[in-house]
Motif scaffolding. Structure first.
Motif, PDB file in Angstrom:
ATOM      1  N   THR A  58     -40.765  42.507  15.006  1.00  0.00           N
ATOM      2  CA  THR A  58     -41.960  43.335  14.922  1.00  0.00           C
ATOM      3  C   THR A  58     -43.163  42.519  14.479  1.00  0.00           C
ATOM      4  N   GLU A  59     -42.936  41.622  13.528  1.00  0.00           N
ATOM      5  CA  GLU A  59     -44.042  40.826  12.987  1.00  0.00           C
ATOM      6  C   GLU A  59     -44.441  39.673  13.894  1.00  0.00           C
ATOM      7  N   HIS A  60     -43.463  39.000  14.479  1.00  0.00           N
ATOM      8  CA  HIS A  60     -43.756  37.750  15.191  1.00  0.00           C
ATOM      9  C   HIS A  60     -43.725  37.857  16.717  1.00  0.00           C
ATOM     10  N   LEU A  61     -43.145  38.930  17.255  1.00  0.00           N
ATOM     11  CA  LEU A  61     -43.016  39.037  18.711  1.00  0.00           C
ATOM     12  C   LEU A  61     -43.754  40.252  19.269  1.00  0.00           C
ATOM     13  N   GLY A  62     -44.573  40.865  18.449  1.00  0.00           N
ATOM     14  CA  GLY A  62     -45.455  41.912  18.932  1.00  0.00           C
ATOM     15  C   GLY A  62     -44.875  43.309  18.968  1.00  0.00           C
ATOM     16  N   GLY A  63     -43.634  43.479  18.506  1.00  0.00           N
ATOM     17  CA  GLY A  63     -43.049  44.812  18.508  1.00  0.00           C
ATOM     18  C   GLY A  63     -41.580  44.744  18.179  1.00  0.00           C
ATOM     19  N   PRO A  64     -40.966  45.890  17.933  1.00  0.00           N
ATOM     20  CA  PRO A  64     -39.548  45.903  17.564  1.00  0.00           C
ATOM     21  C   PRO A  64     -38.645  45.624  18.758  1.00  0.00           C
ATOM     22  N   ALA A  65     -37.409  45.273  18.481  1.00  0.00           N
ATOM     23  CA  ALA A  65     -36.414  45.045  19.526  1.00  0.00           C
ATOM     24  C   ALA A  65     -36.163  46.333  20.300  1.00  0.00           C
ATOM     25  N   SER A  66     -35.822  46.175  21.580  1.00  0.00           N
ATOM     26  CA  SER A  66     -35.556  47.323  22.442  1.00  0.00           C
ATOM     27  C   SER A  66     -34.126  47.842  22.284  1.00  0.00           C
ATOM     28  N   ALA A  67     -33.200  46.960  21.858  1.00  0.00           N
ATOM     29  CA  ALA A  67     -31.801  47.328  21.703  1.00  0.00           C
ATOM     30  C   ALA A  67     -31.141  46.265  20.830  1.00  0.00           C
ATOM     31  N   ALA A  68     -29.906  46.526  20.431  1.00  0.00           N
ATOM     32  CA  ALA A  68     -29.164  45.560  19.617  1.00  0.00           C
ATOM     33  C   ALA A  68     -27.719  45.503  20.092  1.00  0.00           C
ATOM     34  N   GLY A  69     -27.134  44.306  20.000  1.00  0.00           N
ATOM     35  CA  GLY A  69     -25.724  44.107  20.314  1.00  0.00           C
ATOM     36  C   GLY A  69     -25.035  43.469  19.127  1.00  0.00           C
ATOM     37  N   LEU A  70     -23.877  43.981  18.768  1.00  0.00           N
ATOM     38  CA  LEU A  70     -23.132  43.501  17.617  1.00  0.00           C
ATOM     39  C   LEU A  70     -21.699  43.190  18.047  1.00  0.00           C
ATOM     40  N   ALA A  71     -21.242  41.965  17.796  1.00  0.00           N
ATOM     41  CA  ALA A  71     -19.875  41.550  18.119  1.00  0.00           C
ATOM     42  C   ALA A  71     -19.129  41.289  16.823  1.00  0.00           C
ATOM     43  N   VAL A  72     -17.949  41.889  16.678  1.00  0.00           N
ATOM     44  CA  VAL A  72     -17.166  41.772  15.448  1.00  0.00           C
ATOM     45  C   VAL A  72     -15.710  41.457  15.785  1.00  0.00           C
ATOM     46  N   PRO A  73     -14.976  40.880  14.832  1.00  0.00           N
ATOM     47  CA  PRO A  73     -13.561  40.578  15.071  1.00  0.00           C
ATOM     48  C   PRO A  73     -12.658  41.784  14.835  1.00  0.00           C
ATOM     49  N   GLY A  74     -11.395  41.641  15.216  1.00  0.00           N
ATOM     50  CA  GLY A  74     -10.409  42.680  14.970  1.00  0.00           C
ATOM     51  C   GLY A  74     -10.267  43.635  16.139  1.00  0.00           C
ATOM     52  N   LEU A  75      -9.796  44.829  15.854  1.00  0.00           N
ATOM     53  CA  LEU A  75      -9.674  45.872  16.871  1.00  0.00           C
ATOM     54  C   LEU A  75     -10.975  46.659  16.932  1.00  0.00           C
ATOM     55  N   VAL A  76     -11.489  46.810  18.150  1.00  0.00           N
ATOM     56  CA  VAL A  76     -12.792  47.450  18.325  1.00  0.00           C
ATOM     57  C   VAL A  76     -12.693  48.520  19.412  1.00  0.00           C
ATOM     58  N   ASP A  77     -13.165  49.715  19.109  1.00  0.00           N
ATOM     59  CA  ASP A  77     -13.259  50.786  20.093  1.00  0.00           C
ATOM     60  C   ASP A  77     -14.714  50.847  20.546  1.00  0.00           C
ATOM     61  N   GLU A  78     -15.003  50.143  21.657  1.00  0.00           N
ATOM     62  CA  GLU A  78     -16.384  50.057  22.124  1.00  0.00           C
ATOM     63  C   GLU A  78     -16.935  51.414  22.542  1.00  0.00           C
ATOM     64  N   ALA A  79     -16.098  52.227  23.179  1.00  0.00           N
ATOM     65  CA  ALA A  79     -16.570  53.517  23.685  1.00  0.00           C
ATOM     66  C   ALA A  79     -17.074  54.413  22.559  1.00  0.00           C
ATOM     67  N   ARG A  80     -16.375  54.413  21.430  1.00  0.00           N
ATOM     68  CA  ARG A  80     -16.783  55.239  20.281  1.00  0.00           C
ATOM     69  C   ARG A  80     -17.702  54.495  19.322  1.00  0.00           C
ATOM     70  N   GLY A  81     -17.821  53.163  19.509  1.00  0.00           N
ATOM     71  CA  GLY A  81     -18.664  52.388  18.617  1.00  0.00           C
ATOM     72  C   GLY A  81     -18.065  52.187  17.246  1.00  0.00           C
ATOM     73  N   VAL A  82     -16.726  52.086  17.191  1.00  0.00           N
ATOM     74  CA  VAL A  82     -16.025  52.005  15.909  1.00  0.00           C
ATOM     75  C   VAL A  82     -15.299  50.675  15.772  1.00  0.00           C
ATOM     76  N   ALA A  83     -15.491  49.993  14.632  1.00  0.00           N
ATOM     77  CA  ALA A  83     -14.695  48.822  14.277  1.00  0.00           C
ATOM     78  C   ALA A  83     -13.407  49.353  13.655  1.00  0.00           C
ATOM     79  N   VAL A  84     -12.340  49.364  14.430  1.00  0.00           N
ATOM     80  CA  VAL A  84     -11.115  50.058  14.042  1.00  0.00           C
ATOM     81  C   VAL A  84     -10.394  49.361  12.900  1.00  0.00           C
ATOM     82  N   TYR A  85     -10.271  48.031  13.012  1.00  0.00           N
ATOM     83  CA  TYR A  85      -9.516  47.304  11.981  1.00  0.00           C
ATOM     84  C   TYR A  85      -9.849  45.821  12.048  1.00  0.00           C
ATOM     85  N   SER A  86      -9.998  45.205  10.894  1.00  0.00           N
ATOM     86  CA  SER A  86     -10.135  43.759  10.801  1.00  0.00           C
ATOM     87  C   SER A  86      -9.386  43.281   9.575  1.00  0.00           C
ATOM     88  N   ALA A  87      -8.349  42.473   9.801  1.00  0.00           N
ATOM     89  CA  ALA A  87      -7.576  41.939   8.684  1.00  0.00           C
ATOM     90  C   ALA A  87      -8.437  41.024   7.828  1.00  0.00           C
TER      91      ALA A  87
END
Length: 314
Positions: A58-87
């Protein structure tokens, strides 16, 4: 400047970027994951990091991001957007997509699996560019994979597609934390090679990189350890090739950093095993440790071109 937030969360560190519409990395940052403080603190750290990235854009590129992507380890349910488990990170059934969307003011958010996100990046903009079907295999502490089809990565019915590290290659062999015996990652991961080499050379702390160096210098003990790992890896890969028939096979992760010390014997071991299967192009990954972050950015970008969030998976 139009951009998205990309965030790749690992067991010890987080890599992030603001990515432009043409894929340019406009800003990069890293922070510790701080898993020693517990899963709630890790989740709070992710949200804080993302909020700081939103503010920077917002400060340096003239506006806020249009979207965000987050990648995490473990079991992930992408459809529900849930990080199911990470040991490693200790969470269970954490609704990360909803939490992050709320923290970022309601912008679209995609949640993906770290290795599948890395595979997505390798398939679209890295070593698999142009391949309609590819298999990405990461040889790290464990072994995981990503199955690429027509520009997307298959998550599977339950979010665990690509777990080729748990193909049994040595029935009745070394116990695996997954409950089976003889899993591929117990023989061919960087951790497995490092452990076998430390035992063979008697040097506590010796790792896979030391073993690769000893192989290159002609050490017979190292060659034996290395070849056993290569043979196990080839067994697992040929099983995967038989099932999936990829056009390109991309090998990444720490063990792949050995270069032709790995790839020359591995190509030969795979060649010896295939019969009717069409051999794929077997190539090293091209993006290194930026793959997960770039993949998270692609997931975010996909949200801006599809109306169905369930189609955005990695």
């Amino acid at each position: 400047m139009e951009h998205v937030i990309a965030l790749d969360v690992g067991g010890t560190g987080m890599k992030a970027a603001l990515v432009g519409a043409d894929g340019t990395l406009l800003h990069r940052a890293r922070r510790a994951t701080a898993r020693e403080r517990g899963p709630d603190a890790v989740a709070a750290g992710i949200l804080d990091f993302a909020a700081d990235l939103l503010a920077h854009g917002t400060e340096h590129l003239g506006g806020p991001a249009s979207a965000a992507g987050l990648a995490v380890p473990g079991l992930v349910d992408e459809a529900r957007g849930v990080a199911v488990y990470s040991a490693n990170l200790g969470w269970r059934d954490l609704p990360l997509r909803a939490l992050l969307a709320e923290r970022l003011g309601g912008i679209p958010v995609a949640l993906g699996h770290d290795v599948r996100a890395g595979g997505l990046a390798e398939g679209r903009v890295g070593a698999g560019r142009g391949a309609d079907r590819f298999l990405f295999v990461a040889l790290g502490t464990g072994i995981a994979g990503a199955i690429g089809v027509d520009g997307r990565v298959e998550a599977g019915a339950h979010g665990s597609a690509g777990e080729i590290g748990h193909i049994v290659v040595r029935p009745g062999g070394v116990p695996c934390p997954c409950g089976q015996r003889g899993c591929l990652e117990r023989y061919a991961s960087a951790a497995a090679v490092g452990g076998a080499w430390a035992a063979a050379c008697g040097e506590e702390g010796a790792d896979a990189a030391h073993c690769a160096g000893a192989v290159a210098s002609g050490d017979a003990r190292a060659r034996k350890v290395w070849q056993e790992a290569v043979e196990a890896l080839a067994d697992g890969l040929v099983t995967a090739l038989t099932l999936l028939d990829p056009r390109t096979l991309i090998i990444g992760g720490g063990l792949a950093e050995a270069g032709e010390t790995l790839f020359t014997p591995l190509r030969e071991a795979v060649r010896r095993r295939i019969t009717f299967q069409k051999p794929p192009s077997l190539v090293p990954a091209a993006l290194g440790d930026t793959a997960g972050c770039l993949g998270a950015g692609l997931l975010a970008r996909d949200l801006l071109t599809t109306t169905d969030p369930s189609e955005v998976t990695a």
